[in-house]
Write a protein that holds these residues in place. Sequence first.
Motif, PDB file in Angstrom:
ATOM      1  N   ARG A 108      -5.586  63.589  15.258  1.00 27.69           N
ATOM      2  CA  ARG A 108      -4.629  62.500  14.996  1.00 27.69           C
ATOM      3  C   ARG A 108      -5.326  61.314  14.319  1.00 27.69           C
ATOM      4  O   ARG A 108      -5.174  60.171  14.700  1.00 27.69           O
ATOM      5  N   VAL A 109      -6.052  61.646  13.250  1.00 29.13           N
ATOM      6  CA  VAL A 109      -6.811  60.638  12.518  1.00 29.13           C
ATOM      7  C   VAL A 109      -6.715  60.906  11.023  1.00 29.13           C
ATOM      8  O   VAL A 109      -6.738  62.061  10.586  1.00 29.13           O
ATOM      9  N   VAL A 110      -6.589  59.834  10.251  1.00 34.21           N
ATOM     10  CA  VAL A 110      -6.652  59.898   8.795  1.00 34.21           C
ATOM     11  C   VAL A 110      -7.891  59.142   8.340  1.00 34.21           C
ATOM     12  O   VAL A 110      -8.127  58.004   8.796  1.00 34.21           O
ATOM     13  N   HIS A 111      -8.675  59.756   7.478  1.00 32.74           N
ATOM     14  CA  HIS A 111      -9.885  59.108   6.961  1.00 32.74           C
ATOM     15  C   HIS A 111      -9.611  58.532   5.581  1.00 32.74           C
ATOM     16  O   HIS A 111      -9.084  59.222   4.703  1.00 32.74           O
ATOM     17  N   LEU A 112      -9.952  57.257   5.409  1.00 28.35           N
ATOM     18  CA  LEU A 112      -9.802  56.588   4.114  1.00 28.35           C
ATOM     19  C   LEU A 112     -11.195  56.294   3.570  1.00 28.35           C
ATOM     20  O   LEU A 112     -11.850  55.333   3.989  1.00 28.35           O
ATOM     21  N   ASP A 157     -14.842  49.350   2.067  1.00 27.18           N
ATOM     22  CA  ASP A 157     -15.358  50.082   3.230  1.00 27.18           C
ATOM     23  C   ASP A 157     -14.438  51.237   3.592  1.00 27.18           C
ATOM     24  O   ASP A 157     -13.212  51.136   3.480  1.00 27.18           O
ATOM     25  N   ALA A 158     -15.048  52.318   4.053  1.00 25.63           N
ATOM     26  CA  ALA A 158     -14.264  53.448   4.556  1.00 25.63           C
ATOM     27  C   ALA A 158     -13.808  53.137   5.979  1.00 25.63           C
ATOM     28  O   ALA A 158     -14.439  52.348   6.691  1.00 25.63           O
ATOM     29  N   ARG A 159     -12.702  53.751   6.395  1.00 26.87           N
ATOM     30  CA  ARG A 159     -12.252  53.555   7.775  1.00 26.87           C
ATOM     31  C   ARG A 159     -11.400  54.742   8.208  1.00 26.87           C
ATOM     32  O   ARG A 159     -10.864  55.483   7.374  1.00 26.87           O
ATOM     33  N   ASN A 160     -11.285  54.904   9.513  1.00 24.78           N
ATOM     34  CA  ASN A 160     -10.440  55.932  10.097  1.00 24.78           C
ATOM     35  C   ASN A 160      -9.220  55.268  10.723  1.00 24.78           C
ATOM     36  O   ASN A 160      -9.344  54.259  11.428  1.00 24.78           O
ATOM     37  N   VAL A 161      -8.062  55.834  10.463  1.00 26.66           N
ATOM     38  CA  VAL A 161      -6.811  55.268  10.950  1.00 26.66           C
ATOM     39  C   VAL A 161      -6.199  56.214  11.980  1.00 26.66           C
ATOM     40  O   VAL A 161      -5.951  57.392  11.670  1.00 26.66           O
ATOM     41  N   PRO A 162      -5.962  55.746  13.206  1.00 23.79           N
ATOM     42  CA  PRO A 162      -5.320  56.605  14.208  1.00 23.79           C
ATOM     43  C   PRO A 162      -3.849  56.807  13.881  1.00 23.79           C
ATOM     44  O   PRO A 162      -3.203  55.932  13.305  1.00 23.79           O
ATOM     45  N   LEU A 163      -3.335  57.951  14.254  1.00 22.92           N
ATOM     46  CA  LEU A 163      -1.948  58.302  13.954  1.00 22.92           C
ATOM     47  C   LEU A 163      -1.111  58.321  15.228  1.00 22.92           C
ATOM     48  O   LEU A 163      -1.502  58.919  16.234  1.00 22.92           O
ATOM     49  N   SER A 164       0.027  57.677  15.159  1.00 20.07           N
ATOM     50  CA  SER A 164       0.979  57.735  16.268  1.00 20.07           C
ATOM     51  C   SER A 164       1.665  59.095  16.257  1.00 20.07           C
ATOM     52  O   SER A 164       1.540  59.882  15.307  1.00 20.07           O
TER      53      SER A 164
END
Length: 376
Positions: free
Chosen positions: A234-238, A245-252
């Motif tokens: 449940r994560v999207v990597h940008l 900067d790169a970051r990981n976004v949690p998914l609902s």
Amino acid sequence: MPTIRKRGQYQWEAQVRRRGYPAQSKTFTTKAEADAWANMIESEMSRGVWVSRSEAEATTLYAALIRYEEEISLSKKGAAQETSVLKTCKATDMAKRPLATIRSADIAKLRDDWLKDYKPATVLRRLAVLSHVFNIARKEWGMESLSNPVELVRKPQPNNARTRRIAANDESVVLPDGAESGSERGAQDGELERVVKASGSALLPSIIWLAVETAMRRGEIVSLLWVHVDLNRRVVHLPSTKNGDARNVPLSSRAVAVLQALKTSRDDANKDTTTGSEEKAGRVFAIRSDAVTRSFERAVVRARETYVSECRTAKLKPDGKFLTDLRFHDLRHEAASRLASIFPMHELTKITGHKDPRMLMRYYHPRAEDLAKKLA
């Protein structure tokens, strides 16, 4: 000694020759102007501070804007937006003039003309691009003598910070007794539900829900690749964002459901055909950022028209704020405000991508009634 000679009835040519420097010449309408220019050039050469002005005097702002677009803008992430700004600058009368002749008073007048029709933030972005054009010309294009007139003018103070929140439901429409249940449910839909229904795009509904669930920017959503989507975790990597900067976004759960439906549809389509570019096949949304904005704006207009029509049918006065002044970027505002009630500020910055929690305050706009509920 400089040489001044008459050329024709109304022109005077000044020439300056000095060992170690290229010969300089320029034509004026009066002898006094020719003398003043020649003396200035000779003085600068004597003091060792002379730099050539020929490039800046021969290059128009229009030509500089074209070169800037080709050499600088195309390598930027926001190339599409900056191209629009450059197009606006090219259309000005000032673009016809050589760079060396443009003064701060000219920039100030252009600023004031723009402020009549546009908000300060828009004018500020345009001035920033113009300023960078002058700086690049001076530092990299051999125009060392060129000054930057944009640096000398007062910059407008942006005062258009938005606090727009999304209406969860429309309480201003209550259909009369006897209305069908389906119509009643439709009347109680919130702004986003109505925009989704009014959308003529197959992709926009998914983009809307993903934006409001994740606080991702428009550009981050449309550039998202399936290889960076991990539905199990449940994560999207940008890998590349606006701030670099790169970051990981949690998914609902809802965001996971949206992406899962898209993935299932994509897998089914790949079974039936092998056509299409590999690049588009790897993208979650095969659409451009500006197309998302246009599609969203059209959907908002249609949703507002439908809402007003329902109010007339129910003989009720439409809410003037419902489905008006709604922009796609407001979804990021809304998402940040919702997530702020779940995560502490330092964790929220990891989701939204802000380096400083204070920057996040631009997007964090809790409703006063929600804050009141937390009071004893």
